[in-house]
Design a protein around this motif. Structure first.
Motif, PDB file in Angstrom:
ATOM      1  N   THR A 195       0.834  -1.202   0.000  1.00 35.89           N
ATOM      2  CA  THR A 195       0.000   0.000   0.000  1.00 35.89           C
ATOM      3  C   THR A 195       0.870   1.254   0.000  1.00 35.89           C
ATOM      4  O   THR A 195       0.597   2.240  -0.715  1.00 35.89           O
ATOM      5  CB  THR A 195      -0.917   0.008   1.235  1.00 35.89           C
ATOM      6  N   LYS A 198       2.308   1.778  -3.392  1.00 41.43           N
ATOM      7  CA  LYS A 198       1.276   2.316  -4.285  1.00 41.43           C
ATOM      8  C   LYS A 198       1.124   3.837  -4.093  1.00 41.43           C
ATOM      9  O   LYS A 198       1.084   4.617  -5.058  1.00 41.43           O
ATOM     10  CB  LYS A 198      -0.057   1.619  -4.011  1.00 41.43           C
ATOM     11  N   LEU A 199       1.041   4.257  -2.834  1.00 42.38           N
ATOM     12  CA  LEU A 199       0.878   5.683  -2.551  1.00 42.38           C
ATOM     13  C   LEU A 199       2.092   6.484  -3.012  1.00 42.38           C
ATOM     14  O   LEU A 199       1.959   7.581  -3.599  1.00 42.38           O
ATOM     15  CB  LEU A 199       0.643   5.894  -1.056  1.00 42.38           C
ATOM     16  N   LYS A 200       3.292   5.925  -2.738  1.00 40.64           N
ATOM     17  CA  LYS A 200       4.512   6.615  -3.152  1.00 40.64           C
ATOM     18  C   LYS A 200       4.616   6.696  -4.669  1.00 40.64           C
ATOM     19  O   LYS A 200       5.119   7.686  -5.223  1.00 40.64           O
ATOM     20  CB  LYS A 200       5.738   5.876  -2.590  1.00 40.64           C
ATOM     21  N   SER A 201       4.135   5.665  -5.353  1.00 40.10           N
ATOM     22  CA  SER A 201       4.154   5.693  -6.822  1.00 40.10           C
ATOM     23  C   SER A 201       3.237   6.780  -7.357  1.00 40.10           C
ATOM     24  O   SER A 201       3.579   7.493  -8.317  1.00 40.10           O
ATOM     25  CB  SER A 201       3.723   4.326  -7.375  1.00 40.10           C
ATOM     26  N   GLU A 202       2.062   6.918  -6.745  1.00 35.04           N
ATOM     27  CA  GLU A 202       1.133   7.971  -7.169  1.00 35.04           C
ATOM     28  C   GLU A 202       1.718   9.360  -6.925  1.00 35.04           C
ATOM     29  O   GLU A 202       1.583  10.272  -7.761  1.00 35.04           O
ATOM     30  CB  GLU A 202      -0.193   7.813  -6.429  1.00 35.04           C
ATOM     31  N   LEU A 203       2.394   9.522  -5.763  1.00 33.84           N
ATOM     32  CA  LEU A 203       3.024  10.808  -5.469  1.00 33.84           C
ATOM     33  C   LEU A 203       4.156  11.105  -6.448  1.00 33.84           C
ATOM     34  O   LEU A 203       4.330  12.253  -6.900  1.00 33.84           O
ATOM     35  CB  LEU A 203       3.560  10.803  -4.036  1.00 33.84           C
ATOM     36  N   SER A 204       4.919  10.055  -6.796  1.00 35.41           N
ATOM     37  CA  SER A 204       6.018  10.247  -7.748  1.00 35.41           C
ATOM     38  C   SER A 204       5.494  10.710  -9.096  1.00 35.41           C
ATOM     39  O   SER A 204       6.093  11.577  -9.761  1.00 35.41           O
ATOM     40  CB  SER A 204       6.804   8.943  -7.915  1.00 35.41           C
ATOM     41  N   ALA A 205       4.385  10.099  -9.492  1.00 34.98           N
ATOM     42  CA  ALA A 205       3.791  10.494 -10.776  1.00 34.98           C
ATOM     43  C   ALA A 205       3.343  11.954 -10.753  1.00 34.98           C
ATOM     44  O   ALA A 205       3.423  12.665 -11.778  1.00 34.98           O
ATOM     45  CB  ALA A 205       2.602   9.587 -11.099  1.00 34.98           C
ATOM     46  N   LYS A 206       2.888  12.451  -9.610  1.00 32.30           N
ATOM     47  CA  LYS A 206       2.442  13.842  -9.500  1.00 32.30           C
ATOM     48  C   LYS A 206       3.623  14.813  -9.471  1.00 32.30           C
ATOM     49  O   LYS A 206       3.571  15.914 -10.034  1.00 32.30           O
ATOM     50  CB  LYS A 206       1.603  14.028  -8.243  1.00 32.30           C
ATOM     51  N   GLU A 218      10.664  10.386  -3.442  1.00 32.56           N
ATOM     52  CA  GLU A 218       9.587   9.398  -3.373  1.00 32.56           C
ATOM     53  C   GLU A 218      10.014   8.068  -3.993  1.00 32.56           C
ATOM     54  O   GLU A 218       9.689   6.989  -3.487  1.00 32.56           O
ATOM     55  CB  GLU A 218       8.337   9.934  -4.088  1.00 32.56           C
TER      56      GLU A 218
END
Length: 374
Positions: A195, A198-206, A218
């Motif tokens: 989890t 997943k959250l860190k990946s979403e932050l990296s994408a942003k 991240e």
């Protein structure tokens, strides 16, 4: 390979009875007054013993032939020596009950009846005696006895099959519980880490288009979390492998000593032959108990004691530490309880009588009563 004189599986119940019966028969035949001369008696006894020995080791047509031979010899003894000698027909009636074929058993029973009728007929020529009346119920018992032995053997066989089936069901239950435990461990350990990834990946994408340094941070966190997840997977896989109990006991003792404790292992009785699942579960529970001793007990001495009760194998881990006090039962104790419950056993933690804490792992031994089930 040693010489086999008597079937091992019959030795406990039949050896003494058979030996006494044979000795008495030999004594009666050799001491009685008869028209049969001594050499003839010795030859007949030798044939009788040979027939008995063959019947002792076989269950096929050789058993039937041996029984017929033994019955023929007893018929001769009953006619020319003494009718009560027919009492020894129980020797072959017992063995006949173990015949593989119903036909063989039926022919043997008919032969037993023929033996008695022949003796009755031959003895009636020299005068009717009390022995005839006495032998009538003996004849009936000897003809029924093979059937009783067969029914008893069949029931024992069915009981053994039931025990094997119950043991297989228990093993399936244990494996099912272990699958549930593995699923729970995967959820509890990997779930949180994945989890986070997943959250860190979403932050990296942003952050990738707005703040590359933050995105890089991240991504490094994702790398770190991935390494943690890999380590957790390796630990779970390691837990799933077979862990021998004896090696785990020695390893636990070494760890306790390295932690500065005086560690002793007392084996009151050797453990029974355990399945791989049982050994692994006990080993993991013992490991957890030792970990708790090192982390929480503040003990200077710890004893591991292995005992066998009438219906259970028990491992007792006792220390001289601070005891339970008001400490709540943690995940370690809960894990031990779940593992032992999967084995239909128990795990208990309590204060020792002279201080410290005692953890008791108890494994029931219902399916270890017969050696064929392992």
């Amino acid at each position: 390979m040693g010489l086999r004189i008597y079937p091992k599986e019959q030795m406990k119940h039949y050896l003494i009875i058979d030996a006494i019966s044979v000795v008495f028969l030999i004594f009666i035949v050799l001491e009685a007054e008869s028209v049969l001369v001594l050499p003839v008696r010795l030859v007949l006894l030798a044939i009788f013993l040979f027939s008995y020995y063959i019947a002792l080791w076989h269950r096929d047509v050789r058993l039937l032939l041996a029984v017929l031979g033994g019955i023929a010899i007893l018929t001769v003894f009953g006619v020319y020596i003494n009718p009560p000698v027919l009492l020894f027909g129980f020797i072959f009636a017992d063995l006949l009950g173990r015949a593989e074929s119903h036909w063989h058993r039926g022919i043997g029973i008919a032969a037993i009846g023929g033996m008695f009728l022949t003796v009755f007929f031959m003895q009636s020529k020299v005068g009717f005696s009390w022995a005839h009346t006495f032998l009538l119920p003996v004849m009936i018992l000897q003809m029924v006895y093979p059937l009783l032995i067969y029914i008893r053997s069949k029931n024992l066989h069915l009981k053994d099959e039931l025990l094997v089936a119950n043991h297989q069901l228990e093993q399936q239950y244990i494996e099912e519980q272990e699958r549930h435990r593995i699923a729970r461990d995967l959820h509890d350990t990997l779930g949180q880490t994945l989890t986070m990834i997943k959250l860190k990946s979403e932050l990296s994408a942003k952050w990738i288009d707005h703040d590359k340094e933050q995105a890089k941070k991240e991504l490094l966190d994702i790398l770190s979390s991935s390494r943690i997840a890999l380590k957790q997977v390796r630990e779970l896989v390691s837990d799933m492998k077979f862990i021998p109990l004896d090696k785990e006991i020695e390893q636990v003792r070494t760890i306790l000593i390295q932690a500065g404790m005086e560690a002793t292992v007392e084996v009151v009785e050797e453990p029974p032959l355990l399945s791989s699942v049982e050994e692994t579960m006990l080993s993991l529970s013992l490991r957890e108990a030792a970990t708790n001793v090192i982390k929480h007990s503040k003990a200077t001495r710890c004893q591991i004691r292995l005992t066998m009760e009438t219906d259970a194998f028990t491992i007792r881990i006792a220390d001289n530490g601070i005891g339970l006090g008001h400490v709540a039962i943690g995940n370690g104790m809960q894990s031990m309880k779940e593992r032992m419950q999967a084995l239909l056993g128990t795990a208990a933690m309590e204060d020792g009588e002279t201080g410290g804490t005692v953890v008791t792992l108890r494994l029931p031994l219902r399916h270890h009563e017969r050696g064929g089930i392992k």
